[in-house]
Design an enzyme around this catalytic site. Structure first.
Site, PDB file in Angstrom:
ATOM      1  N   LYS A 175     -20.567  16.691  22.777  1.00 22.96           N
ATOM      2  CA  LYS A 175     -19.894  17.852  22.197  1.00 22.96           C
ATOM      3  C   LYS A 175     -18.485  17.449  21.793  1.00 22.96           C
ATOM      4  O   LYS A 175     -17.698  16.985  22.614  1.00 22.96           O
ATOM      5  CB  LYS A 175     -19.845  18.984  23.226  1.00 22.96           C
ATOM      6  CG  LYS A 175     -19.068  20.189  22.728  1.00 22.96           C
ATOM      7  CD  LYS A 175     -19.220  21.365  23.670  1.00 22.96           C
ATOM      8  CE  LYS A 175     -18.328  22.508  23.245  1.00 22.96           C
ATOM      9  NZ  LYS A 175     -18.454  23.670  24.132  1.00 22.96           N
ATOM     10  N   LYS A 228     -23.376  18.492  19.180  1.00 22.92           N
ATOM     11  CA  LYS A 228     -22.678  19.670  18.666  1.00 22.92           C
ATOM     12  C   LYS A 228     -21.302  19.280  18.170  1.00 22.92           C
ATOM     13  O   LYS A 228     -20.599  18.578  18.891  1.00 22.92           O
ATOM     14  CB  LYS A 228     -22.565  20.689  19.803  1.00 22.92           C
ATOM     15  CG  LYS A 228     -21.793  21.918  19.468  1.00 22.92           C
ATOM     16  CD  LYS A 228     -21.673  22.801  20.685  1.00 22.92           C
ATOM     17  CE  LYS A 228     -20.679  23.884  20.365  1.00 22.92           C
ATOM     18  NZ  LYS A 228     -20.270  24.618  21.521  1.00 22.92           N
TER      19      LYS A 228
HETATM   20  C1  PBG Z   1     -18.233  26.857  25.040  1.00 23.06           C
HETATM   21  C2  PBG Z   1     -18.932  26.949  23.757  1.00 23.06           C
HETATM   22  C3  PBG Z   1     -18.365  26.939  22.484  1.00 23.06           C
HETATM   23  C4  PBG Z   1     -19.428  27.067  21.574  1.00 23.06           C
HETATM   24  C5  PBG Z   1     -20.582  27.168  22.315  1.00 23.06           C
HETATM   25  N1  PBG Z   1     -20.259  27.074  23.661  1.00 23.06           N
HETATM   26  C6  PBG Z   1     -16.963  26.928  22.058  1.00 23.06           C
HETATM   27  C7  PBG Z   1     -16.030  25.860  22.395  1.00 23.06           C
HETATM   28  O1  PBG Z   1     -16.350  24.813  22.948  1.00 23.06           O
HETATM   29  O2  PBG Z   1     -14.872  26.107  22.086  1.00 23.06           O
HETATM   30  C8  PBG Z   1     -19.254  27.070  20.095  1.00 23.06           C
HETATM   31  C9  PBG Z   1     -20.438  27.480  19.323  1.00 23.06           C
HETATM   32  C10 PBG Z   1     -20.155  27.749  17.898  1.00 23.06           C
HETATM   33  O3  PBG Z   1     -19.073  27.469  17.350  1.00 23.06           O
HETATM   34  O4  PBG Z   1     -21.068  28.290  17.269  1.00 23.06           O
HETATM   35  N2  PBG Z   1     -18.710  27.777  25.952  1.00 23.06           N
END
Ligand code: PBG
Length: 304
Positions: A175, A228
């Site tokens: 991520k 991601k």
């Molecule tokens: C964190 C989380 C995020 C997203 C999913 N889980 C945000 C982040 O890391 O700031 C982002 C998903 C998206 O942008 O669609 N709980």
């Protein structure tokens, strides 16, 4: 001759769940997405399921936020309530929960803060408790998205100790610290109040590091590994697909969705075609599952 197929069966549909009943608040930066109470989430999920989408993933908008994100583990909170309601109404629907602290902490970081920074190890215990409370509510799979080191192992151990040894974990394994999450942070009200997430999320410039992150999560017990964001990270999806044997998920994140919706609204692109091209590319790169806000839009076209 077509090499790559996409089907609603590949999609996981994200839902933003909140407390109360009859709530359905549009998220302005994500047209077509809502913060909804459990009753409306059930209606939304029922529609998705009838379109052939087998799974949803839940994000919670809690009643209150505090320093340690204590609402994350409450049995009566939005996610736990929605899991129960969804499994009651649609037992065949596969319900995944996002496990993270950022929606629950007043500072918006994904863990507890000690000396002005996120304390990785102190956060593990909270994440394990949160995952366990989702499991007890009836979740089919938990998905830690915080990127703390060691969290997959900590969650695995907690689940195993409490009778959930068969409950799988989908880890947000690679991520990145990405600007593509902007609209989500508005939707979940989880923008960090200070600093950024660079100490625990990955540097977008790093490719090889992704394989190390994924390998660690697999060692700790991940059953599905996620990359991601998706669109700007197709090389990573492809690398992970080639290096490992587990199912690979790609998260087609909020910014990727918002860009397409906005440009389509302005008449600058053909939104439906761009959407299908993006989803196909994620499948072509090697994603088995795609978490996408487009799930229902795409399923409607694919079913025709
Ligand atoms: C964190 C989380 C995020 C997203 C999913 N889980 C945000 C982040 O890391 O700031 C982002 C998903 C998206 O942008 O669609 N709980």
């Amino acid at each position: 001759m077509r090499e790559t197929a996409i089907s609603p069966d590949n999609f996981v549909y994200p839902l933003f769940v909140t407390n109360g009943s009859g709530v359905r608040l549009p998220i302005s930066s994500m047209p077509g997405c809502f913060q909804e109470s459990a009753d409306n989430a059930v209606k939304n999920a029922r529609e998705a399921f009838s379109l052939g989408i087998p799974a949803v993933i839940l994000f919670g908008i809690p009643e209150y936020k505090d320093e340690t994100g204590s609402a994350a583990c409450k049995e009566t909170e939005a996610v736990q309530t929605a899991v129960k309601a969804l499994k009651d109404a649609l037992p065949e629907l596969y319900v995944i929960t996002d496990v993270c602290m950022c929606e629950y902490t007043s500072h918006g970081h994904c863990g507890v803060i000690r000396n002005g920074d996120v304390d990785n190890d102190a956060t593990l215990e909270l994440l394990a408790k949160e995952a366990l409370s989702h499991a007890r509510a009836g979740a089919d799979m938990v998905a830690p998205s915080d990127m703390m080191d060691g969290r997959v192992g900590a969650i695995r151990e907690a689940l195993d100790q409490h009778g959930f040894s068969a409950l799988p974990i989908m880890s947000y394994a690679a991520k990145y610290a990405s600007a593509f999450y902007g609209p989500f942070r508005q939707a979940a009200d989880s923008t960090p109040q200070f600093g950024d997430r660079l100490s625990y999320q990955m540097d977008p410039a790093n490719r090889r590091e992704a394989l190390r992150e994924v390998a660690l999560d697999i060692e700790e017990g991940a059953d599905v590994v996620m990359v991601k964001p998706a669109l700007a990270y197709l090389d990573i999806i492809s690398d992970v697909r080639n290096a490992f044997d587990l199912p690979v998920a790609a998260y087609n994140v909020s910014g990727e969705y918002a860009m397409v919706k906005a440009a389509a609204q302005l008449g600058w692109i053909d939104g439906d075609r761009v959407m299908l091209e993006m989803l196909t590319a994620m499948r072509r790169a090697g994603a088995d599952l795609i978490l996408t806000y487009f799930a229902k839009d795409a399923a409607k076209i694919l079913q025709q």
